[in-house]
Design an enzyme around this catalytic site. Structure first.
Site, PDB file in Angstrom:
ATOM      1  N   GLU A 104      -5.307   3.401   5.929  1.00  0.00           N
ATOM      2  CA  GLU A 104      -4.912   3.102   4.560  1.00  0.00           C
ATOM      3  C   GLU A 104      -5.429   4.225   3.665  1.00  0.00           C
ATOM      4  O   GLU A 104      -4.788   4.600   2.693  1.00  0.00           O
ATOM      5  CB  GLU A 104      -5.531   1.755   4.161  1.00  0.00           C
ATOM      6  CG  GLU A 104      -4.915   1.106   2.956  1.00  0.00           C
ATOM      7  CD  GLU A 104      -5.823   1.171   1.766  1.00  0.00           C
ATOM      8  OE1 GLU A 104      -5.309   1.205   0.644  1.00  0.00           O
ATOM      9  OE2 GLU A 104      -7.047   1.216   1.940  1.00  0.00           O
ATOM     10  N   ARG A 152       0.817  -1.214   0.000  1.00  0.00           N
ATOM     11  CA  ARG A 152       0.000   0.000   0.000  1.00  0.00           C
ATOM     12  C   ARG A 152       0.860   1.278   0.000  1.00  0.00           C
ATOM     13  O   ARG A 152       0.505   2.292   0.589  1.00  0.00           O
ATOM     14  CB  ARG A 152      -0.952   0.042   1.195  1.00  0.00           C
ATOM     15  CG  ARG A 152      -2.015  -1.052   1.204  1.00  0.00           C
ATOM     16  CD  ARG A 152      -2.955  -0.913   0.009  1.00  0.00           C
ATOM     17  NE  ARG A 152      -4.124  -1.758   0.141  1.00  0.00           N
ATOM     18  CZ  ARG A 152      -4.209  -3.013  -0.302  1.00  0.00           C
ATOM     19  NH1 ARG A 152      -3.178  -3.571  -0.911  1.00  0.00           N
ATOM     20  NH2 ARG A 152      -5.324  -3.707  -0.161  1.00  0.00           N
ATOM     21  N   SER A 205     -10.919  -0.734   2.675  1.00  0.00           N
ATOM     22  CA  SER A 205     -10.258  -0.907   3.978  1.00  0.00           C
ATOM     23  C   SER A 205      -9.882   0.461   4.516  1.00  0.00           C
ATOM     24  O   SER A 205      -9.206   1.229   3.819  1.00  0.00           O
ATOM     25  CB  SER A 205      -8.976  -1.718   3.821  1.00  0.00           C
ATOM     26  OG  SER A 205      -9.248  -2.974   3.258  1.00  0.00           O
TER      27      SER A 205
HETATM   28  N1  EPU Z   1     -11.552 -10.956   9.328  1.00  0.00           N
HETATM   29  C1  EPU Z   1     -12.366 -11.115  10.428  1.00  0.00           C
HETATM   30  N2  EPU Z   1     -13.344 -10.204  10.643  1.00  0.00           N
HETATM   31  C2  EPU Z   1     -13.559  -9.148   9.834  1.00  0.00           C
HETATM   32  C3  EPU Z   1     -12.722  -8.969   8.726  1.00  0.00           C
HETATM   33  C4  EPU Z   1     -11.730  -9.877   8.484  1.00  0.00           C
HETATM   34  O1  EPU Z   1     -12.192 -12.082  11.198  1.00  0.00           O
HETATM   35  O2  EPU Z   1     -14.463  -8.372  10.103  1.00  0.00           O
HETATM   36  C5  EPU Z   1     -10.515 -11.954   9.035  1.00  0.00           C
HETATM   37  C6  EPU Z   1     -10.885 -12.790   7.801  1.00  0.00           C
HETATM   38  O3  EPU Z   1     -11.687 -13.894   8.150  1.00  0.00           O
HETATM   39  C7  EPU Z   1      -9.537 -13.220   7.291  1.00  0.00           C
HETATM   40  C8  EPU Z   1      -8.653 -12.032   7.640  1.00  0.00           C
HETATM   41  O4  EPU Z   1      -9.311 -11.305   8.663  1.00  0.00           O
HETATM   42  O5  EPU Z   1      -9.059 -14.334   8.004  1.00  0.00           O
HETATM   43  C9  EPU Z   1      -8.354 -11.133   6.448  1.00  0.00           C
HETATM   44  O6  EPU Z   1      -9.595 -10.635   5.903  1.00  0.00           O
HETATM   45  P1  EPU Z   1      -9.793 -10.422   4.330  1.00  0.00           P
HETATM   46  O7  EPU Z   1      -9.406 -11.670   3.619  1.00  0.00           O
HETATM   47  O8  EPU Z   1     -11.146  -9.875   4.097  1.00  0.00           O
HETATM   48  O9  EPU Z   1      -8.694  -9.388   3.899  1.00  0.00           O
HETATM   49  P2  EPU Z   1      -8.134  -8.067   4.601  1.00  0.00           P
HETATM   50  O10 EPU Z   1      -6.741  -8.330   5.007  1.00  0.00           O
HETATM   51  O11 EPU Z   1      -9.076  -7.564   5.626  1.00  0.00           O
HETATM   52  C10 EPU Z   1      -7.085  -7.090   2.425  1.00  0.00           C
HETATM   53  C11 EPU Z   1      -7.058  -5.762   1.722  1.00  0.00           C
HETATM   54  C12 EPU Z   1      -8.313  -5.600   0.876  1.00  0.00           C
HETATM   55  C13 EPU Z   1      -8.380  -6.744  -0.124  1.00  0.00           C
HETATM   56  C14 EPU Z   1      -8.395  -8.062   0.642  1.00  0.00           C
HETATM   57  C15 EPU Z   1      -8.367  -9.261  -0.254  1.00  0.00           C
HETATM   58  C16 EPU Z   1      -5.775  -4.285   3.158  1.00  0.00           C
HETATM   59  C17 EPU Z   1      -5.797  -3.142   4.116  1.00  0.00           C
HETATM   60  N3  EPU Z   1      -6.951  -4.684   2.698  1.00  0.00           N
HETATM   61  O12 EPU Z   1      -8.157  -7.049   3.360  1.00  0.00           O
HETATM   62  O13 EPU Z   1      -8.181  -4.380   0.160  1.00  0.00           O
HETATM   63  O14 EPU Z   1      -9.538  -6.636  -0.934  1.00  0.00           O
HETATM   64  O15 EPU Z   1      -7.229  -8.144   1.490  1.00  0.00           O
HETATM   65  O16 EPU Z   1      -7.100  -9.381  -0.801  1.00  0.00           O
HETATM   66  O17 EPU Z   1      -4.700  -4.779   2.839  1.00  0.00           O
HETATM   67  C18 EPU Z   1      -8.654  -2.053   0.228  1.00  0.00           C
HETATM   68  O18 EPU Z   1      -7.437  -1.882   0.222  1.00  0.00           O
HETATM   69  O19 EPU Z   1      -9.460  -1.088   0.263  1.00  0.00           O
HETATM   70  C19 EPU Z   1      -9.167  -3.414   0.229  1.00  0.00           C
HETATM   71  C20 EPU Z   1     -10.473  -3.691   0.294  1.00  0.00           C
END
Ligand code: EPU
Length: 341
Positions: free
Chosen positions: A326, A162, A230
């Site tokens: 972010e 990012r 995010s």
């Molecule tokens: N999780 C929870 N509760 C929640 C949200 C997430 O337990 O409310 C857990 C999920 O079950 C999973 C882990 O946290 O085990 C990660 O969640 P997720 O796969 O949804 O991905 P993220 O790390 O929260 C990142 C990016 C997203 C991108 C997704 C998929 C960042 C800050 N965000 O989210 O990017 O779409 O991975 O690759 O790195 C964005 O940048 O705006 C964005 C949406």
């Protein structure tokens, strides 16, 4: 006054002193005086109040399919990659859709990310195991302070999680006019992300459809619910911190990095701090993904800020970990750091 309500996906009613829609690099030849902000689709920004300056809106269009190249980027008629030069104002998702129609792949994991091609390199947008920087061969930009053109290779952009050179001091006055991608003509599915591992994809379009379905399950569509994806970055921590967390939560999601550190999931931390699906007035966190702050209708900028501060304080209380936004924050005089709001 220039109304920014359709230029920020949080759907906040905010104004700038002036706004200019830029449709060609030549529009930026004259050096700009006074405070300014460069905007694409406004999908990764939070205006904390009205902005006392000029907003430059990138609407430079055009998609040019260039020569075939080999893996290293050298021209080669038999190469299995192609160079594609794209105007910074083109919407990333429209580009991906168009490219797939032409048999050009690589970006399908980034499907449905709202935002423009010119904004994507700044945050090095990423999703489902892919970051856009990997595919960038060259960036053409204009320095809005001098009006001069600047050309950077992908390597010079210093892409990270990012982040990129465009967020570093001294480089933020660059307006990205064109991005040249080096993209594969042969589809190799990237399915490292948990939600994609169990599927078999014969065509890039099928992977795109699956990514779109995943995003729609988890993330609110900014057309209907104001949000900027995010809100916070996923924090990096040491192995020691992970070990301590595992004593309390065996299943803590964490992703090992090549330098020995681990990336945690900010959404999970927020969730465990009991902040998933909460509502404070017209602002809340999304029920299916706690990392997304949403405008439930008619929210004011200060309410979004207050909720973000509340969420980060709850995570700090529970885990002694700092969350850093972010999204980029803009106040009356320009960009603000998290500590300034
Ligand atoms: N999780 C929870 N509760 C929640 C949200 C997430 O337990 O409310 C857990 C999920 O079950 C999973 C882990 O946290 O085990 C990660 O969640 P997720 O796969 O949804 O991905 P993220 O790390 O929260 C990142 C990016 C997203 C991108 C997704 C998929 C960042 C800050 N965000 O989210 O990017 O779409 O991975 O690759 O790195 C964005 O940048 O705006 C964005 C949406």
């Amino acid at each position: 006054m220039f109304d920014l309500s359709s230029y920020n996906t949080f759907n906040l009613t905010v104004y700038a002193q002036a706004g200019r829609v830029i449709t060609a690099p030549e529009d930026l030849t004259q050096p700009l005086g006074g405070p300014y902000i460069i905007l694409g689709a406004g999908s990764d920004v939070l205006f904390t109040e009205d902005f006392a300056g000029t907003v430059l809106i990138n609407r430079i269009g055009g998609i040019e399919l260039g020569s075939k190249v080999d893996e290293r980027g050298a021209p080669n008629d038999l190469g299995d990659h192609i160079l594609v030069r794209v105007g910074g104002g083109v919407l990333l998702d429209e580009l991906i859709d168009y490219l797939l129609d032409q048999g050009i792949c690589g970006l399908e994991n980034l499907s449905l990310i709202p935002g423009t091609v010119g904004a994507a390199p700044i945050q090095n947008v990423g999703a489902y195991g892919v970051e856009i920087g990997t595919f960038i061969a060259q960036i053409e930009a204009r320095d809005v302070l001098s009006g001069k053109q600047v050309i950077l290779s992908g390597e010079q952009c210093r892409f990270g999680y990012r982040t990129s050179i465009f967020k570093e001091q001294g480089w933020s006055s660059l307006f990205i006019t064109h991005v040249t991608f080096k993209l594969p003509l042969k589809f190799t599915p990237k399915v490292n992300y948990a939600g994609l591992q169990s599927c078999e994809f014969k065509q890039a379009r099928a992977l795109r459809e699956r990514v779109i379905a995943l995003r729609n399950e988890k993330l609110p569509n900014p057309k209907y619910v104001g949000n900027a994806g995010s809100f916070f970055k996923n924090p990096y921590v040491s192995a020691q911190v992970v070990a301590q967390l595992k004593e309390r939560y065996e299943q803590v999601p964490c992703y090992p990095q090549s330098d020995g550190s681990f990336k945690l999931a900010a959404g999970w931390l927020i969730d465990k701090a009991n902040c998933r699906g909460i509502k404070h007035g017209q602002v809340g966190t999304w029920g299916n993904q706690a990392l997304v702050i949403v405008n439930l209708g008619g929210a004011k900028p200060h309410e979004v800020v207050a909720l973000a501060k509340y969420v980060s304080a709850e995570v700090q209380n529970k885990f002694a970990l700092d969350l850093v936004p972010e999204v980029r924050l803009y106040g009356k005089h320009g960009e603000l750091s998290w500590d300034q709001i």
